[in-house]
Motif scaffolding. Sequence first.
Motif, PDB file in Angstrom:
ATOM      1  N   LYS A  58      12.085   7.140  -2.797  1.00 56.12           N
ATOM      2  CA  LYS A  58      11.218   7.082  -1.616  1.00 56.12           C
ATOM      3  C   LYS A  58       9.981   6.217  -1.872  1.00 56.12           C
ATOM      4  O   LYS A  58       9.571   5.422  -1.027  1.00 56.12           O
ATOM      5  CB  LYS A  58      10.802   8.503  -1.224  1.00 56.12           C
ATOM      6  CG  LYS A  58      10.110   8.591   0.102  1.00 56.12           C
ATOM      7  CD  LYS A  58       9.870  10.028   0.485  1.00 56.12           C
ATOM      8  CE  LYS A  58       9.190  10.090   1.850  1.00 56.12           C
ATOM      9  NZ  LYS A  58       8.987  11.469   2.285  1.00 56.12           N
ATOM     10  N   LYS A  59       9.412   6.390  -3.073  1.00 62.05           N
ATOM     11  CA  LYS A  59       8.189   5.646  -3.387  1.00 62.05           C
ATOM     12  C   LYS A  59       8.467   4.138  -3.365  1.00 62.05           C
ATOM     13  O   LYS A  59       7.701   3.353  -2.809  1.00 62.05           O
ATOM     14  CB  LYS A  59       7.687   6.087  -4.767  1.00 62.05           C
ATOM     15  CG  LYS A  59       6.273   5.679  -5.047  1.00 62.05           C
ATOM     16  CD  LYS A  59       5.811   6.204  -6.370  1.00 62.05           C
ATOM     17  CE  LYS A  59       4.476   5.579  -6.695  1.00 62.05           C
ATOM     18  NZ  LYS A  59       4.164   5.618  -8.099  1.00 62.05           N
ATOM     19  N   ASP A  60       9.598   3.781  -3.969  1.00 61.31           N
ATOM     20  CA  ASP A  60       9.989   2.376  -4.036  1.00 61.31           C
ATOM     21  C   ASP A  60      10.217   1.806  -2.622  1.00 61.31           C
ATOM     22  O   ASP A  60       9.922   0.638  -2.361  1.00 61.31           O
ATOM     23  CB  ASP A  60      11.279   2.277  -4.861  1.00 61.31           C
ATOM     24  CG  ASP A  60      11.504   0.894  -5.409  1.00 61.31           C
ATOM     25  OD1 ASP A  60      10.504   0.228  -5.706  1.00 61.31           O
ATOM     26  OD2 ASP A  60      12.668   0.475  -5.528  1.00 61.31           O
ATOM     27  N   ALA A  61      10.729   2.654  -1.732  1.00 64.09           N
ATOM     28  CA  ALA A  61      11.064   2.198  -0.373  1.00 64.09           C
ATOM     29  C   ALA A  61       9.849   1.644   0.359  1.00 64.09           C
ATOM     30  O   ALA A  61       9.970   0.726   1.168  1.00 64.09           O
ATOM     31  CB  ALA A  61      11.664   3.346   0.417  1.00 64.09           C
ATOM     32  N   TYR A  62       8.678   2.205   0.059  1.00 57.03           N
ATOM     33  CA  TYR A  62       7.471   1.758   0.759  1.00 57.03           C
ATOM     34  C   TYR A  62       6.752   0.627   0.006  1.00 57.03           C
ATOM     35  O   TYR A  62       5.692   0.181   0.427  1.00 57.03           O
ATOM     36  CB  TYR A  62       6.533   2.938   1.005  1.00 57.03           C
ATOM     37  CG  TYR A  62       7.116   3.882   2.034  1.00 57.03           C
ATOM     38  CD1 TYR A  62       6.933   3.652   3.382  1.00 57.03           C
ATOM     39  CD2 TYR A  62       7.894   4.959   1.647  1.00 57.03           C
ATOM     40  CE1 TYR A  62       7.502   4.477   4.335  1.00 57.03           C
ATOM     41  CE2 TYR A  62       8.473   5.802   2.590  1.00 57.03           C
ATOM     42  CZ  TYR A  62       8.273   5.561   3.928  1.00 57.03           C
ATOM     43  OH  TYR A  62       8.842   6.375   4.862  1.00 57.03           O
ATOM     44  N   SER A  63       7.372   0.180  -1.102  1.00 58.90           N
ATOM     45  CA  SER A  63       6.725  -0.872  -1.884  1.00 58.90           C
ATOM     46  C   SER A  63       7.031  -2.258  -1.324  1.00 58.90           C
ATOM     47  O   SER A  63       6.379  -3.230  -1.669  1.00 58.90           O
ATOM     48  CB  SER A  63       7.179  -0.797  -3.344  1.00 58.90           C
ATOM     49  OG  SER A  63       8.550  -1.146  -3.431  1.00 58.90           O
ATOM     50  N   SER A  64       8.055  -2.373  -0.475  1.00 60.67           N
ATOM     51  CA  SER A  64       8.428  -3.695   0.038  1.00 60.67           C
ATOM     52  C   SER A  64       9.038  -3.564   1.431  1.00 60.67           C
ATOM     53  O   SER A  64       9.755  -2.598   1.718  1.00 60.67           O
ATOM     54  CB  SER A  64       9.437  -4.350  -0.910  1.00 60.67           C
ATOM     55  OG  SER A  64      10.085  -5.418  -0.271  1.00 60.67           O
ATOM     56  N   ASN A  65       8.772  -4.576   2.264  1.00 61.11           N
ATOM     57  CA  ASN A  65       9.348  -4.579   3.616  1.00 61.11           C
ATOM     58  C   ASN A  65      10.851  -4.778   3.605  1.00 61.11           C
ATOM     59  O   ASN A  65      11.514  -4.590   4.612  1.00 61.11           O
ATOM     60  CB  ASN A  65       8.722  -5.710   4.443  1.00 61.11           C
ATOM     61  CG  ASN A  65       7.354  -5.320   4.933  1.00 61.11           C
ATOM     62  OD1 ASN A  65       7.090  -4.161   5.214  1.00 61.11           O
ATOM     63  ND2 ASN A  65       6.465  -6.294   5.014  1.00 61.11           N
ATOM     64  N   ARG A  66      11.362  -5.220   2.461  1.00 58.41           N
ATOM     65  CA  ARG A  66      12.791  -5.471   2.340  1.00 58.41           C
ATOM     66  C   ARG A  66      13.606  -4.183   2.546  1.00 58.41           C
ATOM     67  O   ARG A  66      14.722  -4.203   3.032  1.00 58.41           O
ATOM     68  CB  ARG A  66      13.023  -6.033   0.933  1.00 58.41           C
ATOM     69  CG  ARG A  66      14.440  -6.332   0.547  1.00 58.41           C
ATOM     70  CD  ARG A  66      14.429  -6.765  -0.924  1.00 58.41           C
ATOM     71  NE  ARG A  66      15.746  -7.016  -1.448  1.00 58.41           N
ATOM     72  CZ  ARG A  66      16.368  -8.183  -1.391  1.00 58.41           C
ATOM     73  NH1 ARG A  66      15.781  -9.202  -0.825  1.00 58.41           N
ATOM     74  NH2 ARG A  66      17.566  -8.331  -1.918  1.00 58.41           N
ATOM     75  N   TYR A  67      13.015  -3.054   2.139  1.00 58.94           N
ATOM     76  CA  TYR A  67      13.786  -1.807   2.145  1.00 58.94           C
ATOM     77  C   TYR A  67      13.781  -1.113   3.502  1.00 58.94           C
ATOM     78  O   TYR A  67      12.740  -0.979   4.142  1.00 58.94           O
ATOM     79  CB  TYR A  67      13.233  -0.843   1.091  1.00 58.94           C
ATOM     80  CG  TYR A  67      13.343  -1.372  -0.310  1.00 58.94           C
ATOM     81  CD1 TYR A  67      14.573  -1.751  -0.826  1.00 58.94           C
ATOM     82  CD2 TYR A  67      12.220  -1.492  -1.112  1.00 58.94           C
ATOM     83  CE1 TYR A  67      14.679  -2.260  -2.104  1.00 58.94           C
ATOM     84  CE2 TYR A  67      12.314  -1.994  -2.400  1.00 58.94           C
ATOM     85  CZ  TYR A  67      13.539  -2.379  -2.887  1.00 58.94           C
ATOM     86  OH  TYR A  67      13.631  -2.877  -4.156  1.00 58.94           O
ATOM     87  N   LEU A  68      14.960  -0.648   3.893  1.00 60.03           N
ATOM     88  CA  LEU A  68      15.100   0.128   5.126  1.00 60.03           C
ATOM     89  C   LEU A  68      15.534   1.561   4.815  1.00 60.03           C
ATOM     90  O   LEU A  68      15.413   2.448   5.647  1.00 60.03           O
ATOM     91  CB  LEU A  68      16.156  -0.505   6.032  1.00 60.03           C
ATOM     92  CG  LEU A  68      15.894  -1.921   6.530  1.00 60.03           C
ATOM     93  CD1 LEU A  68      17.119  -2.470   7.246  1.00 60.03           C
ATOM     94  CD2 LEU A  68      14.710  -1.920   7.475  1.00 60.03           C
TER      95      LEU A  68
END
Lengths: 272, 476
Positions: A120-130
């Motif tokens: 989850k933390k990684d998901a908010y680190s980049s706009n690439r992740y959905l």
Amino acid sequence: MKRKIVYIKRRKPAINLPDDLLKESTMKLGSVFTDTGDIAKGITFEEEKLYMPEIIGIPPTDNSFIRESKKYYTELEISIPFEGKAFDVTIDPDTNMPLNTFDFILYKFALANPTVAKDKKDAYSSNRYLYYIEDPDLEDTNKFEKLEVRKEAYKEYIKLAANKKREALVRQILGISNKLTQEKADIETERKVMESPDEFLAIINDKSIETRVFIMDCVSNEVLKKVGNTYLDGEVNLGVGEQETILYIEDKRNSEHVLNMKARLEVFQKGR
Amino acid sequence: MASDNLKNLRLYQDYWSEGGMTDENNLSNALLTQPDVLSPVLTHLAGREDKRFPLSFLTEGMGVTKELNDTQYQFPVIGRLNKAVLCTDIAGTGYGFSTLKITFKDRWFNKFYIVENPDGTQIRLQDEGVQVEKGWQYTGIIMGPDFDAKVTNNDTIGKMFVQTFAPVAISGSSGTTSNWVSPSKVSNQTTMIRKGYQYEGNAPNKVVNVEFDLGGRKSKLWWDFEEYQHFLRWQEEVEYNLWYSKYNRDSNGLIHNMDSNGKPIPIGAGAIQQIPNKNQYTFMTASKMKNIIRDIFYGASDAQKVQIDLFTGLGGLDEWDTAMKSEIASGTYIKNTPANAFISGTGSNLRLGGYFTSYQHIDGHVITVRHLPLFDHGAKVLNSPKHPKTGLPLESYKMIFLDRSTYDGEPNIYMVHQKGRQLLRWAVAGATIPPGFSGNSLRATDIDGASVHFMKSAGIAIRRATNCLYLECVRQ
């Protein structure tokens, strides 16, 4: 046998769309390209031959196996609902095969997708992740590991109280003012230990802690100058970065220069 | 390879002026004042530049705009009128027509109604429910003639229940109650964008040896062409804002992005960010295409026909056409398709062509395919990863399905802007006054030159985004 269940969840969009609307929305992971133009399957060809016959109903010896497997992956879509999707990825220890081949294939396919973050933390680190992966076992392991680190840090904190000189050094590195009362300094130290046990343990285990504090004192009393990342004594370059400067100060060949710095530091400290 | 050839054949390179000022020296550096050139008419190697702005055209250009008093705006949206509710607890089994206690996360169900789980088990709620730790607890009975019928934890907890209808006794029954759904609100904000350009000396009156085609008007004045470029780029920047901008208020409504003057920079969500439906593809197949169309129209329950526009680049157009043709080739349509649908001409002048640009769904809803040059020639194309098979930018394969229908007499998509700030354009005159502006001997600066500035407040509002879809071609 304990089942291993992992989840893929949607990253919350930045815009304030109402939950009801998001629940009705369709978010699907589809096929993506590898760098070579193949479809990213998330498994090796050997694994493909092992698992895919059960899914597409064609043995790997059949001429159409590769074509049909590719077609399957090209059109594969995994719908990720609002509340997330669970995958049973348990491996049977007796056969070393997944208990639920379909879930296993889907999960591996999702892992190969560059829009799926590892947590989850990684998901908010980049706009690439959905999307992101939620692995409850891994979270438990992480929580346990953090608990162990906290316990270890607290043990060292208790031990530290017996060595007042070292305690003062550690507090200085932690940025705790030496003007605080003993009681307030204790409370502040404990708070820092609990907040960042990793950092505290690193300081405790640092063999160069005295040198590190000496450098800090020299800089704050203007015996040394820090220009960018470089430590200077007048024209003499002691090192680029703290680690290089520590090596210089701990090098016996430089002991005369270090004694000189210590003497000047003492003069500065007495003068204040 | 083709682009290398183009480079080799050029007499001189494009000149990129980074200084922000146009002066006579700049023009000379750009070799535009050299006397001999092959053709006086400028050729746009990257193609025509004026078809890049469909969202601006379809909203502002068609007068579909709304004026706001504030940067922030809200609009009401409503989803389905029915709701499924999670069962969180059960006490009792209901065996032998006994009562049980069933708990739901929300207070949505009403007294006397039958609620049903995904397996079809029907439970009639006998009271209005009371609030307990795990939600709202109701007394219920299992409906049906079977004495042995019962429910377990597996049948109920973690399952979604829906409310169906309220059966009552033949006589003497009490009244039921009903629920209603209120609209949610979507909040967004407009973005204020600016652009300025400057010149020095006598640049506006400089004549160069290239003839410029400025949207049909011919000119050899450098300034005409430079203004034309600035205007096109301004339009492109507006269009980028409408498609790509990303909302920047956090969950507490705060903006953390500050301008150099210390004030917050509000940025609204563009069309792409407002679309909640997302999908990905590599090769568009007939099966994938059907899945996508089904997903788009599943939520379109209105009686009126829905008009969806599919915006895509050349790569996406090609994929869409291929999928349609493969559907025809694999189905029975081929027997009924006239030969002249794809082949025209006679003898040695045969021409193969004929492309699919729309699709009609079984409900009568229509998807119209529209080429969006922004995905082929826009700035984002230049750093887009390449398609591993065709080498085209992946941006060219992006497909955006927008619902351009009219709901309740209002368009689904419109442009919003702050009152009085739809477009401001002004000049800061120095030694000269920029062409197109009036003025007198009083000037705003002592510089031998002048500058022109644009400022615009703009955002895009999609009232019903549930019929829109964002489809992306992705590589690792």
